[in-house]
Design an enzyme around this catalytic site. Structure first.
Site, PDB file in Angstrom:
ATOM      1  N   GLY A 140       9.249  21.483  37.372  1.00 36.28           N
ATOM      2  CA  GLY A 140      10.566  22.608  37.413  1.00 36.28           C
ATOM      3  C   GLY A 140       9.340  24.466  38.128  1.00 36.28           C
ATOM      4  N   SER A 141       8.420  23.616  38.662  1.00 37.33           N
ATOM      5  CA  SER A 141       8.070  25.210  39.773  1.00 37.33           C
ATOM      6  C   SER A 141       8.202  26.499  40.452  1.00 37.33           C
ATOM      7  CB  SER A 141       6.152  25.117  40.119  1.00 37.33           C
ATOM      8  OG  SER A 141       6.720  24.504  41.684  1.00 37.33           O
ATOM      9  N   ASN A 142       9.220  25.081  41.180  1.00 33.95           N
ATOM     10  CA  ASN A 142      10.472  26.389  42.019  1.00 33.95           C
ATOM     11  C   ASN A 142      11.512  26.715  41.161  1.00 33.95           C
ATOM     12  OD1 ASN A 142      10.005  26.229  44.851  1.00 33.95           O
ATOM     13  ND2 ASN A 142      10.290  24.017  44.947  1.00 33.95           N
ATOM     14  N   ASP A 152      18.938  15.628  53.971  1.00 30.91           N
ATOM     15  CA  ASP A 152      18.453  16.598  54.467  1.00 30.91           C
ATOM     16  C   ASP A 152      18.630  16.935  56.059  1.00 30.91           C
ATOM     17  OD1 ASP A 152      16.090  16.913  52.447  1.00 30.91           O
ATOM     18  OD2 ASP A 152      15.262  15.115  53.582  1.00 30.91           O
ATOM     19  N   GLU A 168       7.310  27.265  49.049  1.00 34.15           N
ATOM     20  CA  GLU A 168       8.985  27.607  47.958  1.00 34.15           C
ATOM     21  C   GLU A 168       8.902  28.179  47.156  1.00 34.15           C
ATOM     22  OE1 GLU A 168       9.307  23.582  47.067  1.00 34.15           O
ATOM     23  OE2 GLU A 168       7.201  22.962  48.948  1.00 34.15           O
ATOM     24  N   HIS A 182      13.209  21.932  50.479  1.00 29.69           N
ATOM     25  CA  HIS A 182      12.523  20.725  51.121  1.00 29.69           C
ATOM     26  C   HIS A 182      10.968  20.896  51.541  1.00 29.69           C
ATOM     27  CE1 HIS A 182      12.244  16.451  52.827  1.00 29.69           C
ATOM     28  NE2 HIS A 182      11.566  16.788  53.715  1.00 29.69           N
ATOM     29  N   LEU A 190      14.638  14.435  42.580  1.00 27.27           N
ATOM     30  CA  LEU A 190      14.473  13.446  43.560  1.00 27.27           C
ATOM     31  C   LEU A 190      15.321  12.496  43.825  1.00 27.27           C
ATOM     32  CD1 LEU A 190      10.264  12.746  42.659  1.00 27.27           C
ATOM     33  CD2 LEU A 190      12.124  14.397  44.692  1.00 27.27           C
ATOM     34  N   ASN A 248      19.349  22.832  48.874  1.00 26.67           N
ATOM     35  CA  ASN A 248      18.672  22.019  48.159  1.00 26.67           C
ATOM     36  C   ASN A 248      17.128  22.621  48.640  1.00 26.67           C
ATOM     37  OD1 ASN A 248      16.436  19.922  47.659  1.00 26.67           O
ATOM     38  ND2 ASN A 248      16.546  19.218  49.396  1.00 26.67           N
TER      39      ASN A 248
END
Length: 210
Positions: A16-18, A154, A184, A113, A94, A111
Site C-alpha cells: 500500500g505504498s501508493n 491496461d 508512482e 501501472h 492485482l 489504475n
C-alpha cells in the site's frame, strides 16, 4: 462556498505504498478528498494495517472467499456504493475487475501501472514482472502510467505518465524501486488531486486536463 471533498475508495493487494502517498498528499491539503474505505484482495496485505491505523474502514475481498469473481466483485461494488465513492483507485491491486464494476464507475475507476503503456501492459504484466520485461527488451526509459480502467487490461484512456531513465546496472528490483519513488508516489497523488478538483475531462475519446 467550501468545495466538497470527494469520496475515495482504494483497492490494494500488498504494502500500500501508493495508498500511503495519496493519504500523505491529503494530509498536506493537496487532494480535496477523503479515503472512505480500503479493500484488499489479500488478508495479509500491509495496506490493511496502514488503513486501520488511520481509522479507515478496511475490508478483505479475497477471491478464495467467494464462489466466483462476480460474487467477489458484487461485494466490492456494495462497499464502494456504501462509501458513496466518487472515485475508485486501484493502488497495486492485482485482481481483474468484472465489467459490472467498470460500468458502475465510468471514468471514475483509476489504475496505476508500473510501465509506459501501451508498452508492457496486459495479462501477466504486473509487479516485478513488468520491470523484468522492460530490462529484457533493452528499453532506455521506463516509468508509470495512471489511466482509466477499461474492460481490457491496461487499455483504458491514459491520464498521465512519468518517466525514469533505465540505467546500465539496473536490476528489476532497482528499477522497480526507482519507478516507485520517482514516479508512482508523485504521479498518482497528483492525478487524484486533479480528479478531486474536477480538472480531468474526457472529450471525444481524449483526456483533457485543466
Amino acid at each position: 462556498m467550501e468545495k466538497r471533498k470527494k469520496n475515495l475508495v482504494v483497492l490494494v493487494s500488498g504494502g500500500g505504498s501508493n495508498m500511503a502517498a495519496i493519504l500523505e498528499s491529503i494530509d498536506r491539503g493537496e487532494i480535496c478528498g477523503e479515503v472512505k474505505a480500503v479493500i484488499s484482495s489479500n488478508a495479509q496485505a500491509y495496506a490493511l494495517t496502514r488503513a486501520r491505523e488511520r481509522g479507515i474502514p478496511a475490508y478483505v475481498c479475497a477471491r478464495a472467499d467467494f464462489e466466483s469473481n462476480e460474487a467477489r466483485d458484487a461485494e466490492i461494488l456494495r462497499i464502494c456504493r456504501r462509501a458513496d465513492a466518487d472515485y475508485v483507485l486501484l493502488a497495486g491491486y492485482l485482481g481483474i475487475l468484472s465489467p459490472a464494476i467498470i460500468e458502475a464507475y465510468p471514468y471514475r475507476l483509476i489504475n496505476i501501472h508500473p510501465a509506459l503503456l501501451p508498452k508492457f501492459g496486459g495479462k501477466g504484466f504486473f509487479g516485478i514482472h513488468v520491470h523484468e520485461a522492460v530490462l529484457k527488451a533493452g528499453e532506455r526509459e521506463s516509468g508509470a502510467t495512471v489511466h482509466f480502467v477499461a474492460n481490457e487490461i491496461d487499455t483504458g484512456l491514459i491520464i498521465a505518465q512519468g518517466k525514469v531513465q533505465v540505467q546500465e546496472n539496473d536490476t528489476p528490483h532497482s528499477l522497480q524501486e526507482r519507478v516507485l519513488d520517482n514516479v508512482e508516489h508523485k504521479l498518482f497523488p497528483q492525478v487524484v488531486g486533479w480528479l478531486c478538483d474536477d480538472k480531468v475531462r474526457v472529450q471525444n475519446g481524449r483526456v483533457e486536463i485543466g
